[in-house]
Motif scaffolding. Structure first.
Motif, PDB file in Angstrom:
ATOM      1  N   ALA C 674       0.687  -1.264   0.023  1.00 22.20           N
ATOM      2  CA  ALA C 674      -0.024  -0.184   0.050  1.00 22.20           C
ATOM      3  C   ALA C 674       0.800   1.233   0.040  1.00 22.20           C
ATOM      4  O   ALA C 674       0.604   2.191  -0.819  1.00 22.20           O
ATOM      5  N   LEU C 704      -2.520   6.736   0.603  1.00 29.02           N
ATOM      6  CA  LEU C 704      -3.692   6.121   0.156  1.00 29.02           C
ATOM      7  C   LEU C 704      -4.591   5.785   1.384  1.00 29.02           C
ATOM      8  O   LEU C 704      -4.212   5.579   2.544  1.00 29.02           O
ATOM      9  N   GLY C 705      -6.158   5.984   1.085  1.00 34.60           N
ATOM     10  CA  GLY C 705      -7.032   5.319   2.160  1.00 34.60           C
ATOM     11  C   GLY C 705      -7.389   3.967   1.644  1.00 34.60           C
ATOM     12  O   GLY C 705      -7.105   3.638   0.472  1.00 34.60           O
ATOM     13  N   ALA C 706      -8.744   3.760   2.666  1.00 34.67           N
ATOM     14  CA  ALA C 706      -9.242   2.584   2.255  1.00 34.67           C
ATOM     15  C   ALA C 706      -9.859   2.516   1.036  1.00 34.67           C
ATOM     16  O   ALA C 706      -9.755   1.298   0.409  1.00 34.67           O
ATOM     17  N   LEU C 707     -10.294   3.567   0.378  1.00 38.86           N
ATOM     18  CA  LEU C 707     -11.204   3.273  -0.941  1.00 38.86           C
ATOM     19  C   LEU C 707      -9.961   3.201  -2.180  1.00 38.86           C
ATOM     20  O   LEU C 707     -10.427   2.893  -3.418  1.00 38.86           O
ATOM     21  N   ASP C 708      -8.856   3.511  -1.712  1.00 41.01           N
ATOM     22  CA  ASP C 708      -8.044   3.710  -2.914  1.00 41.01           C
ATOM     23  C   ASP C 708      -7.145   2.120  -3.096  1.00 41.01           C
ATOM     24  O   ASP C 708      -6.445   1.950  -4.029  1.00 41.01           O
ATOM     25  N   ILE C 709      -7.180   1.351  -2.177  1.00 41.37           N
ATOM     26  CA  ILE C 709      -6.661  -0.083  -2.066  1.00 41.37           C
ATOM     27  C   ILE C 709      -7.115  -0.933  -3.134  1.00 41.37           C
ATOM     28  O   ILE C 709      -8.351  -1.291  -3.080  1.00 41.37           O
TER      29      ILE C 709
END
Lengths: 285, 160, 774
Positions: C674, C704-709
């Motif tokens: 990540a 990165l945040g959770a939506l970008d993973i």
């Protein structure tokens, strides 16, 4: 200390009291909705905060004119409101899912969002396209188009935003919103929205907007104009997007260059229109 | 100024300077589970429930919270006096969702809000629910899994 | 081929819960700033507004006169000792080019002065009252400017030591030759050459740097600090402040992430001095802004790689030339530079002619330091992009090209011996390597054969696949030392005291698992404590992927010694020979089925017969640094209208030897990937024309945040490293090497453009696509 010179935090029970406080204290007083921007600003000038949370302005209501949203309603409350679930195929809900993140949406208020007028605001880009009206109170109540508020910020001094109205639209109208950002939890480096009303399949009313250019959203009249009286198809959409690319005022900032934003205007307008076209053909079938 | 807060169920009357943030106040009175990561609402480490919604306590003036309920991570476990962990805490532990643990309190709080309002979230909804909580250790994979499993467990116990 | 030595384990190999997990999920006060001390002072730092300037005058009297100000520090009243902030083995291979407060500032954010006051507000107010006169010097804001003729000299001080060539702004230099690359290229049938450039990027642990200092009841200085290197901190603070080492105690509580940035001594000297001067506790917390500007970054680099291969695809010559930007100070400048080559080149050990050269130069920009991967991510970028190009040129599948060239079990590389940590390395033979299986499994899981090269279109999106392979190390051979102490308690539990520094990685847990496995007890019976220079034995700290392999071996040895003592006591109790006894389920059992509990053993040793403390301290220095290996695959979709790169799928297959704790090992790889994906796509520090960081916030420095993973698919291979504890190697860093080249190669597969500059922002990708198609 976030606001080092803050001296009073007032929560009036009446709108008139709130207004007179703002009037009396002048520039040292601010109206607070969610307070995100005020706390982030750490401004030493602020001495008084007038909290509107006791004025019963948190609501989302279906009226004959459209959907009325009270000023202190949080973005989450708007997002979860049944009245907006099906409003223009849920375009407001879809946009709000892309604004910030839950810990911010639970604080940010509709009124604060419109008053802060961040140039990247997704809400304003869409609300302008939707032809939103705002209700202002400065001793008397009046309703003005949201665009007037940004044409003349004098409208707000001193006045308090009490409500926004998203107009009701007849069948054959559709809207779309598109955001480009670096990560998902980010402000827009560009956003676009459109609202199209049709008659017999031809565009009758067209409103296109682009924001985060990096200025606050504005209408794109030239691109809208080219669609009037025409059907939405690849050619007309491409033309409108092309005109938008050429005519939108863009510039560089640290998040993106003006030239790149130009390309995003093209892609954004094209995708919004394509999305609307799809929705409209779905409706007519 | 004097303000009243109900922190983790306990009513407290507190002195607070008008410009003090809720984050500052909570840490000052001993709720160290509320973490400071950026003080600008960008990381979510300081997230608490204000009434029943997750907010960044660094962006909330303590004065604004006057008269409201605040729940911090310290208030999640054993609210029924058994000392049992909240299912989200339990799942975070069991499924490797905690590495350094500095973002965990805020993320757990965000997940508790999510599951209270959406007991059966999709993975996309879980991601959105914790999208304001940055974690640099994990890559979020294990948190998403943990929240999914906590949701299942909570639904089951609600059915009983 | 190496043999697989399978062992059956009870505790090792299980995803045990983190030993510190309950405290962390319930928000217990485990971190540095979570305790309140009465009388505490708040310290704030005045940072330089100029990238390069001489301080001609500094007047602190008005600040000192402010009520509530207890102490103002600047160059006039602090030690002038030159040192390095790099927490490395001693003597450090980094130059001594730093002073607590210098009379010259070398980047925007450099230390100018500091104030300790009763409150944070007063301290901040006092900073404004400090008068500083600067003589501005021309700033050096790029590596090209630094190496230009007659460039301003950044380190013109006379008392710095260990700088390679201060006059030419060269902090460190390296030049390694194996065979003859010139001739090697001449003999090659095919060559490719590529130059790649990486950006200024930051660690951004969610907990910024923080230290709390105080005097204990005996007047000793205690530093409770967020550090990866407690023992180096003690040594360096002692040196800088000129106080005896035994008067300092460093406590490392829980750490809120570090990734290398806390392998530096950035605040401890300052807090310590405030406490010594005032006698009062002092707290220094970096704000997020300070973390960005004044903490550490990854070394930005420009690296050229040239590959020469024979017709059969076997590499014959490799040349790698690196230009590294170390910023204003040379912390880790030589060692990170060395690792660019030493952690990458051995993977292609077939090449007989290898040259690795490079220099690290000073600029007036933020200071680079240790950062997860430590030079390897920068090196793998051009190497793996060049391999992709070479495969294209030779008409080989990129996987096949790697297969023909990668190192294997039983093989070696001359690079191991040539490049060490600021000195020669140590020759080693690979004892475990599952790269072949990594490639095979990864290719299958991503759908390589089916999807690559198709350029599947979906509206404006075009799909592509890319891959790369990687290795790292496990500690620094013959340098990194770890020790562990185990003592037994009379309820049959054990204290495990380690200097190894759990900074959120879970190392306390896996070290506890290793001890529990040997001692035949559940993990709950091992009380793990890290780290405190007064109580835990020495360990170099948590860096270089050393903990599992080096410290883990020390733990295993200590546990074995303790186990021996236990068996000895039990033998007397059971009147049995020692060899007839086994420990299982907290009991010592004899061959005939009789048993005593561990509690009974310890009670006897403590209170009854031939009394002694069952316990041991053992150390470990390894003669090698067995590399973990991995293959990395990604499917991307590139938006040809906007340049947005979406990662559709990410597959990593990792050989890290025996996996001590699967969930934690996965977590290390997921986190590293990540971080690496952010490094590849979004993260970049931006500078103004005067060298100021323009995006020193998490609002504009995008991690990165959770939506970008993307979906991340990790396979941990069953592998066994004979020199590792229970067969384990380390795993913390390797993952971060992979995303940049993997994504770059996938973008090439999708749209035919080679991106040679990170991050791959949509704007950059779009512009590459546009100039390619024109």
């Amino acid at each position: 200390m976030a606001l080092s010179n803050l001296k009073e935090y007032v929560r009036p029970d009446e709108l008139d009291v709130a207004l007179s406080l703002v009037k009396e204290r002048g520039t040292s007083a601010r109206v607070i909705g969610g307070g995100i921007d005020l706390v982030r600003s750490s401004s030493p000038d602020i001495e008084t905060l007038v909290d509107l949370s006791h004025l019963s302005l948190s609501y989302v209501r279906q009226t004959d004119k459209g959907v009325a949203i009270g000023a202190t309603t949080t973005l989450t409350e708007i997002l979860e409101a049944p009245a907006l679930e099906n409003y223009l195929q849920g375009v407001v809900v879809e946009m709000l899912h892309q604004v910030g993140a839950p810990p911010l949406r639970n604080l940010a208020s509709m009124g604060g969002t419109l008053a802060s007028a961040h140039p990247w605001s997704d809400v304003i880009t869409l609300f302008l396209a939707l032809g939103a009206q705002v209700t202002l109170y400065n001793g008397v109540t009046r309703m003005v188009p949201l665009s007037d508020l940004y044409a003349s910020r004098a409208l707000l001094s001193p006045a308090i935003i009490t409500e926004a109205l998203l107009p009701a639209y007849a069948k054959g109208t559709a809207a779309a919103f598109m955001k480009f950002s670096r990560t998902k939890f980010d402000i827009a480096i560009l956003n676009c929205a459109c609202l199209i009303s049709t008659q017999n399949g031809d565009c009758k009313g067209v409103r296109l907007t682009a924001g985060g250019t990096p200025q606050l959203a504005t209408l794109l009249p030239a691109a809208a104009e080219v669609l009037l009286g025409r059907r939405l198809n690849q050619t007309s959409i491409g033309q409108a997007a092309g005109i938008a690319r050429e005519t939108t005022l863009v510039r560089d900032d640290l998040r993106a260059s003006g030239n790149y934003r130009r390309e995003l205007v093209y892609a954004g307008v094209k995708r919004c229109l394509t999305c609307v076209s799809r929705q409209l053909s779905g409706v007519s079938q | 100024m004097k303000i009243e807060l109900i922190v983790n169920g306990k009513q407290q009357e507190l002195d607070s300077a008008p410009g003090e943030t809720l984050l500052h106040l909570l840490r000052r009175i001993g709720y160290k589970g509320v973490k400071k990561g950026c003080e600008s609402g960008d990381c979510g480490a300081c997230a608490v429930l204000l009434d029943d919604r997750v907010v960044n306590s660094c962006l909330v003036l303590a004065a604004k919270a006057d008269g409201h309920r605040v729940t911090t991570v310290e208030g999640l476990a054993g609210q029924d006096k058994t000392g049992e962990l909240h299912p989200v805490q339990e799942a975070f532990l069991e499924h490797g969702a905690v590495q350094c643990g500095y973002c965990s309190p805020g993320m757990i709080i965000a997940a508790v809000d999510l599951l209270a309002h959406n007991p059966n979230p999709s993975d996309q909804e879980i991601k959105e629910g914790i999208s304001g909580n940055l974690c640099r250790c994990t890559g979020y994979v294990k948190q998403i899994e943990a929240i999914r499993i906590a949701a299942e467990k909570m639904r089951k116990s609600a059915d009983v | 081929m190496c043999e697989q030595r399978k062992q059956e384990f009870t505790i090792v190999g299980r995803s045990e819960r983190k030993v510190d997990g309950i405290a962390l999920v319930t928000g217990k006060p485990k971190f540095v700033a979570d305790i309140d001390l009465s009388n505490m002072l708040y310290v704030k730092i005045l940072h330089s507004p100029y990238a390069h300037a001489r301080i001609t005058e500094i007047n602190t009297s008005r600040a000192e006169a402010l009520p509530g100000v207890m102490c103002v520090l600047c160059s006039k009243n602090t030690p002038s000792t030159r040192y390095t902030t790099a927490g490395q083995g001693y003597p450090e291979p980094s130059p001594y080019d730093t002073r607590m407060f210098d009379t010259k500032v070398r980047f925007v954010g450099d230390r100018v002065a500091a104030v300790a006051a009763e409150t944070e507000e007063i301290a901040l107010q006092a900073l404004k009252e400090i008068e500083v006169h600067y003589e501005e010097l021309s700033p050096v804001l790029s590596v090209d400017a630094a190496t230009a003729l007659e460039a301003p000299i950044i380190h013109d001080e006379k008392d710095a030591t260990g700088i390679f060539d201060p006059v030419r702004n060269i902090s460190a230099k390296i030049d390694i030759n194996v065979g003859d690359v010139k001739q090697g290229f001449a003999e090659s049938d095919s060559t490719v050459e590529t130059t790649c450039e990486t950006q200024y990027a930051q660690h951004t642990p969610i907990e910024p740097h923080v230290v709390l200092s105080y005097l204990d009841e005996d007047g000793r200085l205690v530093l409770r600090t967020s550090t990866q290197v407690p023992f180096h901190t003690r040594r360096i603070v002692s040196y800088v402040l000129g106080i005896p080492l035994h008067r300092i105690r460093v406590i490392k509580p829980r750490i809120g992430g570090a990734f290398g940035t806390k392998q530096e001594i950035l605040l401890e000297d300052l807090a310590g001095l405030v406490t010594l001067r005032t006698g009062r506790p002092a707290l220094i917390e970096f704000t997020r802004q300070e973390e960005f500007v004044s903490a550490r970054t990854r070394h930005p680099m420009r690296i050229r790689v040239k590959l020469g291969a024979k017709k059969n695809g076997i590499l014959h010559a490799i040349e790698m030339e690196a230009l590294s930007n170390t910023g204003a100070y040379g912390a880790h400048s030589l060692t990170v530079l060395s690792n660019v080559g030493s952690k990458t080149l051995p993977i292609y050990n077939k090449a007989r002619n290898v040259r690795f050269s490079g220099k690290a130069v000073y600029t007036n920009l933020p200071v680079a330091g240790a950062y997860r991967g430590y030079g390897a991510p920068q090196g793998y970028y051009p190497l793996e992009v060049a391999m992709d190009e070479l495969a294209g040129k030779l008409g080989l599948d990129p996987i096949e090209l790697r297969r023909r060239n990668h190192i294997r079990c039983g093989e070696s590389s001359p690079i191991f011996e040539e490049i060490g940590e600021g000195r020669e390395g140590v020759a080693q033979t690979i004892n475990s390597c599952e790269l072949e299986r990594c490639l095979e499994i990864g290719a299958r899981r991503i759908g390589w054969a089916k999807k690559r090269g198709l350029r599947t279109r979906n509206g404006p999106w075009i799909h592509g696949l890319g891959m790369s392979i990687h290795m790292q190390g496990s500690g620094i051979a013959q340098v990194d030392m770890g020790a562990a102490t185990i003592k037994m308690n009379e309820d049959g539990s054990f204290n495990l005291l380690v200097g190894a520094t759990d900074l959120g990685t879970g190392s306390d847990t896996i070290l506890g698992q290793i001890a529990a496995e040997v001692l035949g007890v559940p993990l709950s019976k091992v009380i793990v404590y890290s780290s405190d220079t007064d109580f835990t034995p020495f360990d170099v700290g948590a860096y270089a992927s050393s903990t599992t392999y080096v410290s883990g071996t020390a733990v295993k040895r200590a546990a074995e010694e303790v186990r021996g003592q236990i068996v000895g006591v039990a033998a007397a109790m059971l009147e049995s020979g020692m060899t007839n006894l086994t420990i299982k389920d907290e009991q010592v059992i004899s061959i005939d089925g009789r048993s005593v509990t561990l509690a009974e053993v310890c009670q006897r040793a403590m209170y009854q017969v031939d009394q002694f403390q069952i316990g041991a301290t053992e150390s470990c220095v390894q003669d090698q640094s067995p590399p973990p290996f991995m293959s990395s695959f990604a499917e991307v979709a590139v938006d040809t209208e906007t340049g947005v790169v979406k990662i559709v799928d990410y597959v990593a297959v990792v050989d890290c030897g025996t996996v001590i704790n699967p969930k934690m090992a996965q977590g290390q790889i997921e986190g590293a990937l990540a971080n690496g994906i952010g490094y590849a796509l979004t993260e970049v520090m931006l500078f103004s024309s005067t060298g100021r960081v323009q995006n020193a916030t998490l609002f504009d420095y995008k991690i990165l945040g959770a939506l970008d993973i993307p979906p991340i698919d990790i396979t941990l291979l069953d592998s066994y490293e004979p020199t590792g504890p229970m067969g384990a190697k380390s795993v913390a860093e390797i993952g971060i090497n992979a995303p940049i080249p993997t994504i770059a190669n996938a973008i090439y597969d999708a749209v035919g453009v080679r991106l040679t500059k990170t991050p791959f922002t949509p704007e950059r990708v779009l512009s590459a696509i546009r100039s390619h198609s024109v």
